[in-house]
Enzyme design. Structure first.
Site, PDB file in Angstrom:
ATOM      1  CG  HIS A   1      -8.899 -11.854  -9.681  1.00 27.30           C
ATOM      2  ND1 HIS A   1      -7.665 -11.241  -9.775  1.00 27.30           N
ATOM      3  CD2 HIS A   1      -9.284 -11.725  -8.388  1.00 27.30           C
ATOM      4  CE1 HIS A   1      -7.329 -10.761  -8.578  1.00 27.30           C
ATOM      5  NE2 HIS A   1      -8.288 -11.053  -7.724  1.00 27.30           N
TER       6      HIS A   1
ATOM      7  CD  GLU B   1      -3.212 -13.796  -5.016  1.00 33.56           C
ATOM      8  OE1 GLU B   1      -4.212 -13.957  -5.746  1.00 33.56           O
ATOM      9  OE2 GLU B   1      -2.384 -12.901  -5.185  1.00 33.56           O
TER      10      GLU B   1
ATOM     11  CG  HIS C   1      -3.539  -5.954  -9.760  1.00 27.70           C
ATOM     12  ND1 HIS C   1      -4.169  -5.624  -8.591  1.00 27.70           N
ATOM     13  CD2 HIS C   1      -3.152  -7.250  -9.622  1.00 27.70           C
ATOM     14  CE1 HIS C   1      -4.176  -6.680  -7.779  1.00 27.70           C
ATOM     15  NE2 HIS C   1      -3.559  -7.674  -8.373  1.00 27.70           N
TER      16      HIS C   1
ATOM     17  CG  ASP D   1     -10.629  -9.010  -6.087  1.00 22.51           C
ATOM     18  OD1 ASP D   1     -10.290 -10.164  -5.754  1.00 22.51           O
ATOM     19  OD2 ASP D   1      -9.806  -8.119  -6.365  1.00 22.51           O
TER      20      ASP D   1
ATOM     21  CD  GLU E   1      -3.730 -11.027 -10.007  1.00 21.24           C
ATOM     22  OE1 GLU E   1      -2.781 -10.332  -9.612  1.00 21.24           O
ATOM     23  OE2 GLU E   1      -4.527 -11.601  -9.239  1.00 21.24           O
TER      24      GLU E   1
ATOM     25  CG  ASP F   1      -6.802 -14.382  -8.863  1.00 26.30           C
ATOM     26  OD1 ASP F   1      -7.830 -14.988  -8.493  1.00 26.30           O
ATOM     27  OD2 ASP F   1      -6.100 -13.707  -8.084  1.00 26.30           O
TER      28      ASP F   1
ATOM     29  CG  HIS G   1       1.161  -9.177  -6.347  1.00 21.64           C
ATOM     30  ND1 HIS G   1       0.765  -7.887  -6.602  1.00 21.64           N
ATOM     31  CD2 HIS G   1       0.068  -9.955  -6.591  1.00 21.64           C
ATOM     32  CE1 HIS G   1      -0.506  -7.886  -6.974  1.00 21.64           C
ATOM     33  NE2 HIS G   1      -0.958  -9.122  -6.981  1.00 21.64           N
TER      34      HIS G   1
ATOM     35  CG  HIS H   1      -8.969 -13.588  -2.973  1.00 21.30           C
ATOM     36  ND1 HIS H   1      -7.618 -13.609  -3.195  1.00 21.30           N
ATOM     37  CD2 HIS H   1      -9.487 -12.810  -3.954  1.00 21.30           C
ATOM     38  CE1 HIS H   1      -7.341 -12.872  -4.260  1.00 21.30           C
ATOM     39  NE2 HIS H   1      -8.453 -12.364  -4.732  1.00 21.30           N
TER      40      HIS H   1
ATOM     41  NE  ARG I   1      -3.893  -2.319   1.491  1.00 21.84           N
ATOM     42  CZ  ARG I   1      -4.655  -2.632   0.459  1.00 21.84           C
ATOM     43  NH1 ARG I   1      -4.820  -1.778  -0.535  1.00 21.84           N
ATOM     44  NH2 ARG I   1      -5.264  -3.797   0.398  1.00 21.84           N
TER      45      ARG I   1
ATOM     46  CG  HIS J   1      -2.588 -15.185  -8.170  1.00 21.11           C
ATOM     47  ND1 HIS J   1      -2.727 -13.819  -8.271  1.00 21.11           N
ATOM     48  CD2 HIS J   1      -1.265 -15.433  -8.028  1.00 21.11           C
ATOM     49  CE1 HIS J   1      -1.523 -13.258  -8.201  1.00 21.11           C
ATOM     50  NE2 HIS J   1      -0.621 -14.212  -8.062  1.00 21.11           N
TER      51      HIS J   1
END
Ligand code: FE
Ligand code: FE
Ligand code: ZN
Length: 273
Positions: free
Chosen positions: A178, A255, A106, A223, A141, A175, A66, A225, A36, A210
């Site tokens: 996703h 994840e 991403h 989104d 991704e 993923d 990542h 998980h 972040r 993923h």
């Protein structure tokens, strides 16, 4: 098979390798910098060498680094766009400490500019970051298409790749949460989804998975998980993904919302498949 989860790079590279072994893993993912934030930790070359030795001794698969979540190479604001592009370029250079692995990112969010406009901007950032001497494969991704997220379908990923100059250095990370949230029926028709992937992108570009269950139904674009077998995708469908001949040799990265004990259990369960 190659299976692992996200580990914290704060404890150092060799320690991530040791942690992976403790969890029963033989690959892992890590954020190249605070997910972040922006600051990247100074890399200790000796520590990296120790990890490389450990990976060789224990026959690890390719790592799937990542990019930070704050990165948005197609942001509307020029300063965010520029910062993101510099971060991408810097990360690609830093990845060379661990030659021949994967770096997943991403594609970004177009925030009102429209997908059409964002595609060449994303490709420009990739072209800016990738250099002929790089040994890392950059992975785009597959995204669930939340808000104005790019990479919501295979066509968008293909359109980006089409504009990349060094195409042999670009792949896709599949993923499962996703793709499912994005509308692809990997539960009822995995074969069909992979055929579509092959027709549009080409399965030779699918480099990593993923592996996640999803809290939401197909096509929800949410989104969230879920642990393997406890979501809307379910254990049987994820088992079919893991065992599929075109996917089985890829690195699988969990994840899922787990603590260390949960990850060790998930890894053991998936290995038993
Ligand atoms: Fe991601
Ligand atoms: Fe993911
Ligand atoms: Zn996600």
């Amino acid at each position: 098979m190659y299976i692992g989860n996200h580990l914290s790079p704060l404890k150092g590279f060799e320690n991530m390798g040791k942690e992976a072994l403790q969890l029963g893993a033989n690959t892992f993912a890590f954020f190249t910098r605070n997910p972040r934030g922006s600051a990247a930790k100074e890399i200790d070359p000796e520590d990296v060498l120790k990890l490389r030795k450990l990976m060789e001794e224990h026959h690890f698969g390719k790592l799937v680094a990542h990019a930070p979540y704050t990165m948005n190479v197609c942001a509307q604001k020029e300063n965010i766009r520029k910062f993101s592009r510099e971060t991408l370029a810097d990360d690609m250079n830093r990845m060379e400490y661990l030659p021949g692995n994967y770096y997943n990112f991403h594609p970004g969010s177009h925030v009102g500019q429209g997908a059409e406009a964002a595609i060449p901007i994303i490709a420009d950032a990739i072209n800016y970051a990738l250099k002929p001497e790089h040994t890392t494969t950059l992975l785009l991704e597959t995204m669930p298409g939340k808000g104005s997220e790019m990479g919501r379908n295979f066509e968008e990923l293909r359109a980006i790749i089409d504009l990349v100059e060094l195409k042999d250095k670009v792949g896709v990370c599949f993923d499962t949460c996703h793709v499912w949230d994005g509308g692809y029926d990997i539960v009822g028709d995995l074969e069909g989804v992979l055929r579509q992937f092959d027709d549009i992108i080409g399965l030779d570009r699918l480099k990593a998975v993923h592996l996640n269950d999803s809290m939401n139904v197909r096509d929800s674009h949410k989104d969230r998980h879920q642990k393997i077998g406890e979501g809307e995708i379910g254990a049987e469908a994820l088992k079919a993904v893991v065992k599929h001949p075109v996917l089985a040799d890829k690195p699988f990265i969990l994840e899922t919302p787990n603590d260390d004990e949960g990850y060790a259990k998930e890894i053991a369960m998936i290995k038993s498949w």
